[in-house]
Write an enzyme that holds these catalytic residues in place. Structure first.
Site, PDB file in Angstrom:
ATOM      1  N   GLY A  34       0.834  -1.191   0.000  1.00 53.60           N
ATOM      2  CA  GLY A  34       0.000   0.000   0.000  1.00 53.60           C
ATOM      3  C   GLY A  34       0.868   1.240   0.000  1.00 53.60           C
ATOM      4  N   LEU A  35       0.240   2.374  -0.143  1.00 48.32           N
ATOM      5  CA  LEU A  35       0.964   3.641  -0.192  1.00 48.32           C
ATOM      6  C   LEU A  35       1.680   3.942   1.122  1.00 48.32           C
ATOM      7  CD1 LEU A  35      -1.749   5.846  -1.937  1.00 48.32           C
ATOM      8  CD2 LEU A  35       0.409   5.070  -2.967  1.00 48.32           C
ATOM      9  N   SER A  36       2.681   4.791   1.042  1.00 46.34           N
ATOM     10  CA  SER A  36       3.326   5.297   2.248  1.00 46.34           C
ATOM     11  C   SER A  36       2.279   6.022   3.087  1.00 46.34           C
ATOM     12  CB  SER A  36       4.450   6.274   1.862  1.00 46.34           C
ATOM     13  OG  SER A  36       5.058   6.819   3.006  1.00 46.34           O
ATOM     14  N   GLY A  37       2.246   5.718   4.381  1.00 49.39           N
ATOM     15  CA  GLY A  37       1.277   6.341   5.265  1.00 49.39           C
ATOM     16  C   GLY A  37      -0.057   5.627   5.342  1.00 49.39           C
ATOM     17  N   SER A  38      -0.192   4.515   4.631  1.00 45.30           N
ATOM     18  CA  SER A  38      -1.472   3.790   4.637  1.00 45.30           C
ATOM     19  C   SER A  38      -1.679   2.999   5.926  1.00 45.30           C
ATOM     20  CB  SER A  38      -1.559   2.846   3.430  1.00 45.30           C
ATOM     21  OG  SER A  38      -0.529   1.868   3.473  1.00 45.30           O
ATOM     22  N   GLY A  39      -0.596   2.716   6.647  1.00 45.90           N
ATOM     23  CA  GLY A  39      -0.707   1.967   7.900  1.00 45.90           C
ATOM     24  C   GLY A  39      -0.133   0.568   7.844  1.00 45.90           C
ATOM     25  N   LYS A  40       0.634   0.260   6.814  1.00 43.94           N
ATOM     26  CA  LYS A  40       1.189  -1.085   6.644  1.00 43.94           C
ATOM     27  C   LYS A  40       1.995  -1.540   7.851  1.00 43.94           C
ATOM     28  CE  LYS A  40       3.535  -0.056   3.006  1.00 43.94           C
ATOM     29  NZ  LYS A  40       3.171   1.383   3.043  1.00 43.94           N
ATOM     30  N   SER A  41       2.978  -0.730   8.236  1.00 42.34           N
ATOM     31  CA  SER A  41       3.862  -1.115   9.342  1.00 42.34           C
ATOM     32  C   SER A  41       3.103  -1.199  10.660  1.00 42.34           C
ATOM     33  CB  SER A  41       5.018  -0.117   9.475  1.00 42.34           C
ATOM     34  OG  SER A  41       5.880  -0.210   8.365  1.00 42.34           O
ATOM     35  N   SER A 108       6.017  -1.900  -2.154  1.00 41.83           N
ATOM     36  CA  SER A 108       6.036  -2.845  -3.292  1.00 41.83           C
ATOM     37  C   SER A 108       5.022  -2.427  -4.358  1.00 41.83           C
ATOM     38  CB  SER A 108       5.805  -4.285  -2.816  1.00 41.83           C
ATOM     39  OG  SER A 108       4.710  -4.417  -1.948  1.00 41.83           O
TER      40      SER A 108
END
Length: 199
Positions: A34-41, A108
């Site tokens: 997902g985009l940067s800032g989407s909450g993945k981490s 990715s």
């Protein structure tokens, strides 16, 4: 392309199935994209913490952390992004072979790269988790001020601004992180793992 010569694959004395039996659970990679800032981490780490609490072997591979070590020689060109994902896929495969549930948090951005990683795994071991969040919301959050820098031209080839993000066609799990709390996202992902008899 394989550059090494005179190498032979050695089968391990202890198999992945042996580890599954010993652990009492399966192994897989939860591939957060997902985009940067989407909450993945944030979500990946929350899933990992809950798995740990349950006594399940788990580990998080985080994009920024990997670029501090294994992939510190890579930039953000399309070729380097592809190599970044290729290496992570190979590392994730080793974790899955060790009987671990590994969560990866990487933008990715390219479908082809993610599909090539998927091809490394047996059926059901690669679980693509699309953390779907509108660009406007990611920019509003902007925890690292990266979008601001990209808008000012201080960062080139930034995903979502001047480099594309290709959303998954058929991810196993979709998390609308602008609508779900982290707790509900974790519950949904663990529910999927239970349904598939991974845990």
């Amino acid at each position: 392309m394989v550059k090494a010569t005179n190498i032979t694959w050695h089968n391990a004395a202890v198999t992945k199935s042996d580890r599954h039996l010993q652990n009492g659970h399966g192994s897989c990679v939860l591939w957060f994209t997902g985009l940067s800032g989407s909450g993945k981490s944030t979500i990946a780490n929350a899933v990992s913490a809950e798995l740990y609490r349950m006594g399940i072997n788990e580990y998080v591979l985080d994009g920024d952390n990997i670029r501090h070590g294994l992939n510190r020689d890579l930039g953000f060109s399309e070729a380097d992004r592809t190599e970044n994902i290729r290496r992570i896929g190979e590392v994730a495969k080793l974790f899955v072979d060790s009987g671990t549930i590994v969560t990866t948090a990487f933008i990715s951005p390219f479908r082809t790269d993610r599909d090539q990683v998927r091809a490394l795994f047996e059926k059901g071991e690669f679980i693509e988790v699309f953390v779907d969040c509108p660009l406007e919301e990611c920019e509003r959050r902007d925890p690292k001020q990266l979008y601001q820098k990209a808008r000012r031209g201080e960062i080139r080839d930034f995903t979502g601004i001047d480099s594309p993000y290709e959303a998954p066609d058929q991810p196993e799990i979709i998390i609308r992180s602008d609508l779900l709390t982290v707790e509900k996202a974790v519950k949904e992902i663990l529910g999927y793992l239970r349904d598939k008899n991974v845990i």
